[in-house]
Scaffold this motif. Structure first.
Motif, PDB file in Angstrom:
ATOM      1  N   UNK A 106       0.829  -1.203   0.000  1.00  0.00           N
ATOM      2  CA  UNK A 106       0.000   0.000   0.000  1.00  0.00           C
ATOM      3  C   UNK A 106       0.867   1.258   0.000  1.00  0.00           C
ATOM      4  N   UNK A 107       1.942   1.235   0.769  1.00  0.00           N
ATOM      5  CA  UNK A 107       2.859   2.374   0.807  1.00  0.00           C
ATOM      6  C   UNK A 107       3.427   2.637  -0.590  1.00  0.00           C
ATOM      7  N   UNK A 108       3.875   1.581  -1.253  1.00  0.00           N
ATOM      8  CA  UNK A 108       4.478   1.727  -2.582  1.00  0.00           C
ATOM      9  C   UNK A 108       3.456   2.224  -3.596  1.00  0.00           C
ATOM     10  N   UNK A 109       2.241   1.681  -3.549  1.00  0.00           N
ATOM     11  CA  UNK A 109       1.200   2.114  -4.488  1.00  0.00           C
ATOM     12  C   UNK A 109       0.842   3.578  -4.280  1.00  0.00           C
ATOM     13  N   UNK A 110       0.753   3.994  -3.025  1.00  0.00           N
ATOM     14  CA  UNK A 110       0.432   5.390  -2.725  1.00  0.00           C
ATOM     15  C   UNK A 110       1.528   6.318  -3.223  1.00  0.00           C
ATOM     16  N   UNK A 111       2.778   5.972  -2.957  1.00  0.00           N
ATOM     17  CA  UNK A 111       3.893   6.811  -3.354  1.00  0.00           C
ATOM     18  C   UNK A 111       3.998   6.925  -4.869  1.00  0.00           C
ATOM     19  N   UNK A 112       3.973   5.782  -5.552  1.00  0.00           N
ATOM     20  CA  UNK A 112       4.084   5.778  -7.016  1.00  0.00           C
ATOM     21  C   UNK A 112       2.901   6.506  -7.647  1.00  0.00           C
ATOM     22  N   UNK A 113       1.702   6.244  -7.140  1.00  0.00           N
ATOM     23  CA  UNK A 113       0.509   6.855  -7.715  1.00  0.00           C
ATOM     24  C   UNK A 113       0.516   8.361  -7.614  1.00  0.00           C
ATOM     25  N   UNK A 114       0.817   8.887  -6.438  1.00  0.00           N
ATOM     26  CA  UNK A 114       0.788  10.337  -6.245  1.00  0.00           C
ATOM     27  C   UNK A 114       1.877  11.037  -7.045  1.00  0.00           C
ATOM     28  N   UNK A 115       3.105  10.512  -6.964  1.00  0.00           N
ATOM     29  CA  UNK A 115       4.218  11.179  -7.657  1.00  0.00           C
ATOM     30  C   UNK A 115       4.026  11.112  -9.171  1.00  0.00           C
ATOM     31  N   UNK A 116       3.626   9.947  -9.692  1.00  0.00           N
ATOM     32  CA  UNK A 116       3.466   9.806 -11.144  1.00  0.00           C
ATOM     33  C   UNK A 116       2.336  10.682 -11.664  1.00  0.00           C
ATOM     34  N   UNK A 117       1.237  10.753 -10.922  1.00  0.00           N
ATOM     35  CA  UNK A 117       0.097  11.542 -11.383  1.00  0.00           C
ATOM     36  C   UNK A 117       0.421  13.035 -11.371  1.00  0.00           C
TER      37      UNK A 117
ATOM     38  N   UNK B 247       2.108  18.129 -14.204  1.00  0.00           N
ATOM     39  CA  UNK B 247       3.124  19.168 -14.352  1.00  0.00           C
ATOM     40  C   UNK B 247       3.702  19.185 -15.765  1.00  0.00           C
ATOM     41  N   UNK B 248       4.073  18.026 -16.278  1.00  0.00           N
ATOM     42  CA  UNK B 248       4.683  17.960 -17.601  1.00  0.00           C
ATOM     43  C   UNK B 248       3.674  18.307 -18.699  1.00  0.00           C
ATOM     44  N   UNK B 249       2.422  17.885 -18.522  1.00  0.00           N
ATOM     45  CA  UNK B 249       1.399  18.214 -19.520  1.00  0.00           C
ATOM     46  C   UNK B 249       1.153  19.712 -19.567  1.00  0.00           C
ATOM     47  N   UNK B 250       1.186  20.352 -18.397  1.00  0.00           N
ATOM     48  CA  UNK B 250       0.975  21.799 -18.364  1.00  0.00           C
ATOM     49  C   UNK B 250       2.136  22.550 -18.997  1.00  0.00           C
ATOM     50  N   UNK B 251       3.349  21.973 -18.907  1.00  0.00           N
ATOM     51  CA  UNK B 251       4.537  22.662 -19.413  1.00  0.00           C
ATOM     52  C   UNK B 251       4.815  22.339 -20.874  1.00  0.00           C
ATOM     53  N   UNK B 252       4.718  21.051 -21.231  1.00  0.00           N
ATOM     54  CA  UNK B 252       5.153  20.605 -22.556  1.00  0.00           C
ATOM     55  C   UNK B 252       4.044  19.993 -23.407  1.00  0.00           C
ATOM     56  N   UNK B 253       2.819  19.945 -22.871  1.00  0.00           N
ATOM     57  CA  UNK B 253       1.751  19.320 -23.632  1.00  0.00           C
ATOM     58  C   UNK B 253       1.694  17.820 -23.385  1.00  0.00           C
ATOM     59  N   UNK B 254       0.760  17.170 -24.051  1.00  0.00           N
ATOM     60  CA  UNK B 254       0.524  15.738 -23.839  1.00  0.00           C
ATOM     61  C   UNK B 254       1.484  14.928 -24.712  1.00  0.00           C
ATOM     62  N   UNK B 255       2.568  14.473 -24.124  1.00  0.00           N
ATOM     63  CA  UNK B 255       3.566  13.661 -24.823  1.00  0.00           C
ATOM     64  C   UNK B 255       3.399  12.198 -24.414  1.00  0.00           C
ATOM     65  N   UNK B 256       4.001  11.265 -25.151  1.00  0.00           N
ATOM     66  CA  UNK B 256       3.912   9.848 -24.758  1.00  0.00           C
ATOM     67  C   UNK B 256       4.410   9.598 -23.333  1.00  0.00           C
ATOM     68  N   UNK B 257       5.492  10.276 -22.947  1.00  0.00           N
ATOM     69  CA  UNK B 257       6.015  10.104 -21.585  1.00  0.00           C
ATOM     70  C   UNK B 257       5.024  10.601 -20.550  1.00  0.00           C
ATOM     71  N   UNK B 258       4.426  11.759 -20.819  1.00  0.00           N
ATOM     72  CA  UNK B 258       3.441  12.321 -19.897  1.00  0.00           C
ATOM     73  C   UNK B 258       2.237  11.405 -19.766  1.00  0.00           C
ATOM     74  N   UNK B 259       1.761  10.902 -20.906  1.00  0.00           N
ATOM     75  CA  UNK B 259       0.602  10.005 -20.891  1.00  0.00           C
ATOM     76  C   UNK B 259       0.904   8.725 -20.121  1.00  0.00           C
ATOM     77  N   UNK B 260       2.104   8.180 -20.326  1.00  0.00           N
ATOM     78  CA  UNK B 260       2.487   6.957 -19.623  1.00  0.00           C
ATOM     79  C   UNK B 260       2.542   7.189 -18.119  1.00  0.00           C
ATOM     80  N   UNK B 261       3.106   8.337 -17.700  1.00  0.00           N
ATOM     81  CA  UNK B 261       3.184   8.651 -16.274  1.00  0.00           C
ATOM     82  C   UNK B 261       1.789   8.812 -15.675  1.00  0.00           C
ATOM     83  N   UNK B 262       0.900   9.481 -16.417  1.00  0.00           N
ATOM     84  CA  UNK B 262      -0.466   9.653 -15.927  1.00  0.00           C
ATOM     85  C   UNK B 262      -1.190   8.332 -15.762  1.00  0.00           C
ATOM     86  N   UNK B 263      -1.042   7.447 -16.742  1.00  0.00           N
ATOM     87  CA  UNK B 263      -1.686   6.138 -16.660  1.00  0.00           C
ATOM     88  C   UNK B 263      -1.108   5.306 -15.516  1.00  0.00           C
ATOM     89  N   UNK B 264       0.224   5.377 -15.348  1.00  0.00           N
ATOM     90  CA  UNK B 264       0.850   4.663 -14.237  1.00  0.00           C
ATOM     91  C   UNK B 264       0.326   5.166 -12.900  1.00  0.00           C
TER      92      UNK B 264
END
Length: 507
Positions: free
Chosen positions: A212-223, A228-245
């Motif tokens: 649960x600790x790992x899921x919470x940490x990964x989920x919050x930071x990745x989202x 942040x990246x979408x607001x700065x650079x737009x919707x890129x494959x990396x940004x989309x992957x991080x959001x989905x993760x």
């Protein structure tokens, strides 16, 4: 609201000796975090000049602390319920002080980002523990409201102490000194806290689930990273992957909590409309305010040319308003209603932020000072009452996890606010047209433009600074308008979700 206390418990708690002295130790921890958050904004121009970070690195220096702390707050709050809130508070405060030294002596942007991230790990232990200990020290509802008001007022006072102390230090020492002011506060907290704070924990805690600790940490930071990246650079494959993760990890976290017999976080708390409404109000409020606050010190110093100490003093009305409102918020919520105080406070902040869209490069201080005073009063009423609602919604044994939810909303709102509203300012700023010979790095930040202008001919430097400052103020206008819209929406949401919500009156 139905009380979770037995009458005997409440009577015993009211007569507990030393509870107000113990509260003074807890508010030192709050002061530690608040001062650290505010001095960073004041020191940003100096960090930018010395470490020469890119615009993106500068944003990471500003928000990585919030990213990490948001990802760990629930886990650390639950850990405090299990191993003891006093223990985790004192260990966290010691680590916070030590890591402040690392922040002070960072010599590259990368090391500064790492130091801020590690500080977030230590900071995640402090705020949930302080609120949870208040819940266990003060069982009488009216005393608890006053204690929460003092807690919130100290956080607000820290936002004033930080800039003023930091401004004095920046005028006499190097920028790293602003982080070293954490050390004496930490020392007093630990030495006095060992003797005065009572230990408290959940008597039936269950295991601290690492998954649960790992899921919470990964989920919050990745989202948050994806936003942040979408607001700065737009919707890129990396940004989309991080959001989905991030979304997948948070879904897994929620699903795991619902299926575990002893979850890290009891998701059933969110079925209570008052609890959910208070958490959502906190998130939206901080989101709407934080991006503006992050850039306000740069406006005062780099646009209006104020010295660091003067810039710190200029932000004082917000703290004065918040302290005053926080101390009377509980009484106001009982005399009026919870939703009237919270919704009205948020609407006032929204209107004040809207007024800041009229700021110019030479706007007189009375306009800014009045707006900041209104922001402080509105936020002081709202934050104090929502914290009281959240604390009174849970049994004492689970106060750490519930407090962590409140703080997670605060830190997540701060991270999203800096990412979204900060990216508006940065994006607009980068588009300015400077004179011939303007270096590329001048478009990264206003601090970088100021540094570049020092090495240009006088007429070129003046043209560069004029264009850069005008563009920065325009970005600040758009961020203020967006923040005002968020705050007014939060006011409307609070009016509906906090309907029929009342604070306990006690005996």
């Amino acid at each position: 609201m139905t009380s979770t206390l037995r009458p005997a418990d409440a009577t015993e708690a009211v007569k507990r000796p030393g509870r107000w002295l113990a509260l003074s130790v807890l508010v030192l921890a709050v002061l530690l975090v608040a001062v650290d958050a505010t001095v960073l904004g004041l020191a940003t121009p100096y960090i930018s000049e010395d470490l020469r970070p890119s615009g993106t690195q500068l944003l990471w220096i500003g928000d990585v602390y919030s990213f990490v702390i948001a990802g760990l707050l629930v886990s650390m709050g639950s850990l405090g319920d299990r191993v003891g809130r006093k223990r985790i508070l004192l260990c966290g405060a010691t680590a916070f002080g030590a890591l402040s030294v690392l922040n002070a002596y960072a010599r590259t942007p990368e090391l500064m980002i790492l130091a801020r991230a590690l500080l977030g790990v230590a900071g995640a232990t402090l705020m949930p523990a302080t609120l949870a200990l208040i819940r266990n020290l003060f069982h009488d509802p009216r005393e608890r409201s006053l204690a929460v008001g003092v807690w919130g007022a100290t956080a607000s006072a820290g936002t004033a102490v930080g800039p003023i102390t930091g401004g004095f230090l920046l005028e006499h020492f190097w920028w790293g000194s602003v982080f070293l002011i954490n050390l004496p506060v930490m020392a007093v907290l630990v030495l006095v806290g060992i003797r005065t704070l009572p230990e408290s924990r959940d008597p039936r805690p269950g295991p601290w689930d690492a998954s649960s600790v790992l899921l919470s940490l990964v989920g919050m930071i990745a989202l948050v990273y994806a936003v942040k990246e979408a607001a700065t650079h737009g919707l890129t494959p990396t940004t989309l992957a991080a959001g989905l993760l991030g979304a997948a990890a948070l879904y897994g976290f929620v699903h795991r909590q619902l299926t575990m017999p002893m979850p890290l976080l009891d998701m059933r708390l969110f079925r209570r409309r008052g609890f959910s409404g208070a958490v959502l109000a906190d998130l939206l409020t901080v989101l709407g305010m934080s991006g503006l606050v992050f850039f306000l010190s740069q406006y005062l110093q780099l646009v209006q040319g104020r010295r660091p100490l003067e810039a710190g003093l200029a932000e004082l009305p917000a703290a004065v308003g918040a302290v005053t409102a926080g101390l009377v918020a509980g009484r106001a919520a009982r005399r009026l209603t919870v939703r009237t105080v919270v919704s009205g406070g948020l609407a006032a902040v929204g209107i004040a932020l809207a007024a800041l869209t009229m700021l110019g490069r030479s706007t007189g201080y009375p306009v800014l000072g009045a707006a900041l005073l209104v922001v402080g009063v509105g936020a002081g009423f709202s934050f104090t009452v929502t914290a009281d609602v959240i604390l009174s919604s849970v049994p004492r044994d689970r106060a750490g996890a519930a407090s962590a939810v409140s703080e997670t909303a605060y830190e997540l709102g701060a991270a999203l606010g800096i990412a979204l509203l900060g990216s508006i300012v940065t994006g607009v700023y980068r588009g300015f047209e400077g004179p011939a010979g303007t270096p590329a790095e001048a478009h990264e930040s206003l601090g970088a433009a100021t540094q570049a202008a020092a090495h240009m001919a006088p007429h070129q430097a003046e043209a560069l600074l004029d264009a850069a400052r005008t563009s920065f103020v325009h970005g600040l206008h758009l961020a203020s308008a967006a923040g005002a819209a968020v705050l007014l929406a939060a006011s409307a949401v609070s009016w509906f979700l906090l309907r029929h919500q009342e604070l306990e009156t006690g005996g």
